[in-house]
Enzyme design. Structure first.
Site, short mmCIF file in Angstrom:
data_model
loop_
_atom_site.label_atom_id
_atom_site.label_comp_id
_atom_site.label_asym_id
_atom_site.label_seq_id
_atom_site.Cartn_x
_atom_site.Cartn_y
_atom_site.Cartn_z
N GLU A 55 0.78 -1.23 0.00
CA GLU A 55 0.00 0.00 0.00
C GLU A 55 0.82 1.29 0.00
OE1 GLU A 55 -3.54 0.36 -0.07
OE2 GLU A 55 -3.30 -1.72 -0.72
N SER A 105 -46.68 -32.96 39.20
CA SER A 105 -46.27 -33.41 40.53
C SER A 105 -44.88 -32.94 40.92
CB SER A 105 -46.33 -34.94 40.59
OG SER A 105 -47.65 -35.39 40.41
#
Length: 818
Positions: free
Chosen positions: A90, A483
């Site tokens: 770059e 239950s």
């Protein structure tokens, strides 16, 4: 001669004027664009959006959440090789220019002149600093004005920040494709490795991406991607960052991109991860979740999570297959490439080792199947085709195939499968490449495993497949526990004068529910009545009528208060049917409530998260709020060892908690959950089955682990005659506990100080005589087995003395227990 001198003088004057005007124009231009420049000093305190990462107890990555997948790395943590690759690709003069690379501008201008009219893309001349200015402070607008501002900002940034700071900003902000921002995230997403593990070729490929990630896509533009990568390698060699031999070696490497998966990273943890995501969202909001860079350490135990999912799935499949085969998932038309057709059928992605397949041909003894082909990273269907065999043994569970007493399977595979059927299969014998027919269960359920001392959830599975349904049945499904709620009724009774050996009459009862509601006649699950029985017997064998009598005497308001105290319900209606678990709650709430029985009655708050740190490593949440006295000492100087100070609320008397736990041990030893006896370890628990067998439950616990399972249809409907918590939910808990407790000794439940352990006759509740069959029962100080046989109730025709409990019941005006 004079005219010539005058001419040159005029030219000089004109040139001077033009020069001065040019300078003035340039200055005016610079002033014009400088006055509207963004404030570049904000870069000093820049906080980029960073992904939130969620980890298990062992540090394994569970999930990542982000809009922009980014991990921020300080420049000191970025390897030199990666930095070199980006500089070579770059901005080769990065360390020499002051923001603008005039050599690069001249080179770009010359290239533009040479390529004018050829339609070739102009060569860029932007420096890394200019890209920082554009990415952070400007837009992507293509204009001269933007380029001028970019140049001005670049020079100002160079004067303000160091080269390392500029490079740090660039390497963490740059977009590199596949949703990755910055080199750290890109390294994980492209190669599933950290930046420190990248090869020269891999670093060069990442450095090739900033210009245009889509143009160098690793799958759709593979040739261009390799060409660009090799170009970067050449620049690295040219600039002296890489030796020529290493460069040539790097260029010969294939482009092996292995995209990192998104979502849950631990198999079977999807429901857990989503529950954590929801909690983070509720706690901190959307922006903090997706951009805040939180580090979340969860309570998830990966081994237990996988075991929990397997136990639940096996239990669901076992129940579902007992109801018969419902047919193929889909049907493919014959002819053409079956692989391409099968690839279009949606397959559940999280039910490995199951695989989707199509029946190619069938016979009496076997069927040949073809498996759904994988897709290449670019999306195309792979060309490779795999086949396998489903033998007769692989379909023997189907009811149309008869099984003989000696294990011989009769019938034909062709009775079950036809060519074109799309089915799920599971390996039967990998060496023989044989497979077993499977089907996705219609029934669903959930499982939760928790540490009872801390409330830390070790495992949570909210259904058969998260890919199939994201509805979490562990935390979102409100179902009747049946239950499984009874222990809270019994706890209220034990806290209010009853003992485990108190005898209650199990006989028909009628309850007037008020105007318009009629008479309610509760029944036991077996539709039988068993006469006078102890409280222990009532809970061990889950007697409904005894529980209703008990609730009628204790009072539903008190039971509602206990239910709220334990977190089962927020507001329990004061109707006797709710004593049998008619209210709706979640698996997580029930497991948390049972944890308080297991830990001696201490309040716990269930949690999936241990601690949360912000992006800087500061702890902003910690679940464990206990004080540690002495933990801050720098060294030992004879002081007492550190101690944890537990100030949590005591929601239940420790003695009552132990009595209930002891009674629920009997559920496993003699009652409705005897399948867990084979664990050969102290286990307590309670089954639950609702009306018409629509929901079945089992919550079980050892001294250090609580596990709850619920099974039922998302749209409630009967599971079938004979289906109960003891034979459907309890075996799932058993299979999970086999793994969870495999390497742990059996630890008896701790007996609180003051409890008296007395031998009693399990039928009468009286003290057991010498040589008489007996069980050990727990009694609080001031209580003991009665001296004579008595039944809680009065005037019931049973004879015998009236017990103190009955006297109290009569005096209270409730009419006693009948």
């Amino acid at each position: 001669m004079r005219l010539l001198l005058r001419f040159f003088g005029w030219i000089f004057a004109l040139g001077t004027v033009v020069f001065l005007v040019g300078i003035a124009a340039a200055a005016g231009l610079l002033w014009h664009y400088s006055k509207d420049l963004p404030d570049y000093s904000q870069l000093q305190d820049y906080e980029p959006p960073v992904m939130t990462r969620v980890h298990a107890t062992d540090g394994a990555l569970v999930a990542e959440y982000a809009r922009e997948r980014r991990l921020y790395l300080p420049i000191q943590a970025v390897p030199k090789q990666v930095i070199s690759a980006f500089i070579a690709a770059e901005d080769k003069n990065f360390y020499d220019h002051g923001g603008l690379d005039f050599q690069g501008i001249a080179r770009a201008a010359l290239a533009f002149a040479q390529n004018y009219g050829t339609n070739r893309r102009p060569q860029g001349a932007s420096t890394i600093t200019q890209q920082v200015a554009k990415n952070f402070l400007l837009t992507n607008e293509v204009s001269i004005a933007r380029k001028i501002k970019e140049a001005l900002l670049a020079m100002k940034i160079e004067r303000t920040f160091s080269k390392d700071k500029i490079l740090e900003l660039y390497l963490n902000e740059i977009y590199l494709g596949l949703g990755a921002y910055g080199v750290a995230a890109a390294s994980l997403l492209y190669f599933d490795k950290s930046v420190h593990e990248l090869t020269v070729a891999e670093a060069a490929y990442l450095a090739a991406l900033p210009k245009a990630p889509n143009n160098y896509h690793p799958f759709r533009q593979r040739d261009r991607a390799i060409e660009r990568r090799n170009y970067v390698v050449d620049r690295m060699v040219e600039d002296g960052y890489v030796k020529p031999a290493d460069g040539e070696k790097a260029k010969k490497e294939p482009l092996n991109v292995t995209p990192r998966p998104t979502g849950a990273h631990i198999f079977a943890a999807e429901y857990f991860a989503e529950e954590v995501r929801r909690e983070l969202y509720d706690r901190y909001g959307e922006q903090k979740l997706y951009e805040g860079g939180l580090s979340v350490r969860t309570t998830l135990d990966p081994k237990l999570q996988v075991s929990a999912r397997k136990a639940l799935v096996d239990g669901l499949v076992k129940y579902d297959e007992a109801r018969g085969y419902r047919g193929a998932v889909a049907k493919l038309e014959p002819g053409g490439d079956w692989g391409v057709k099968l690839a279009e059928v949606k397959a559940l992605s999280d039910i490995a080792p199951w695989r989707l397949a199509v029946v190619l041909e069938t016979g009496d003894q076997a069927a040949r199947i073809g498996f759904q082909p994988a897709r290449e990273p670019g999306g195309a269907v792979a060309k490779e085709r795999e086949v396998g065999i489903v033998p007769l043994d692989g379909v023997k569970w189907v009811k149309s195939i008869a099984s003989q007493p000696r294990g011989r399977v009769t019938g034909k595979v062709s009775q079950v499968l036809e060519p074109g059927d799309v089915i799920y299969v599971e390996p039967l014998d990998k060496d023989q490449n044989t497979w077993r027919l499977r089907q996705v269960p219609e029934v669903s359920g959930a499982i939760v495993a928790m540490d009872p001392w801390t409330g830390r959830v070790h495992a949570l599975v909210g259904g058969f497949s998260y890919d199939q349904s994201q509805f979490n049945r562990a935390t979102q499904a409100l179902r009747q526990p049946g239950s499984a709620f009874k222990p809270f009724v019994y706890a209220a009774a034990l806290d209010n004068g009853y003992t485990p050996s108190t005898v209650v009459l199990d006989a028909p009862i009628e309850v007037d529910q008020g105007p318009g509601a009629g008479i309610w006649r509760p029944e036991n699950y077996s539709h039988k009545f068993y006469g006078p029985q102890t409280l222990r017997f009532g809970i061990e064998h889950s007697r409904n009528v005894m529980t209703v009598r008990l609730a009628q005497d204790v009072g539903m308001p008190l039971i509602g208060e206990y239910a709220k105290r334990f977190g089962v319900y927020d507001d329990l209606p004061p109707y006797l049917s709710f004593a049998l678990g008619a209210g709706e709650t979640t698996v997580l709430r029930m497991v948390s409530a049972y944890a308080m029985f297991a830990n001696g009655g201490k309040r716990i708050k269930p949690t999936l998260i241990d601690r949360i740190q912000d992006r800087y490593g500061k702890t902003i949440f910690k679940h464990d709020q206990r004080e540690c006295r002495g933990c801050s000492a720098r060294k030992w100087e004879g002081q007492p060892e550190p101690a944890l100070v537990d100030r949590r609320e005591q929601v239940l008397d420790p003695m009552t908690a132990y009595q209930i736990t002891s009674m629920m041990e009997g559920v496993v030893l003699r009652g409705t959950a005897t399948s867990l006896r084979e664990l050969n370890k102290p286990i307590a628990g309670k089954t639950g089955t609702t009306n018409d067998e629509k929901d079945v439950w089992f919550i079980g616990f050892s001294a250090d682990l609580v596990v709850g399972v619920y099974i039922g249809h998302d749209k409630p409907k009967p599971l079938g005659r004979g289906v109960a918590g003891g034979n459907t939910a309890a075996p799932i808990v058993k299979e999970f506990m086999k793994v969870a407790l495999a390497d742990k000794p059996g630890v008896p439940f701790k007996v609180p100080a003051g409890i008296k352990l007395i031998r009693i006759d399990p039928k009468s509740g009286l003290r057991a005589g010498p040589g008489q069959a007996a069980i050990i029962e727990a009694f609080k100080p001031g209580t003991a087995p009665p001296d004579s046989y008595s039944i809680v109730g009065y005037g019931d025709g049973q004879g015998g003395a009236v017990s103190p409990e009955a006297e109290r019941a009569i005096r209270s005006g409730t009419g006693g227990l009948y």
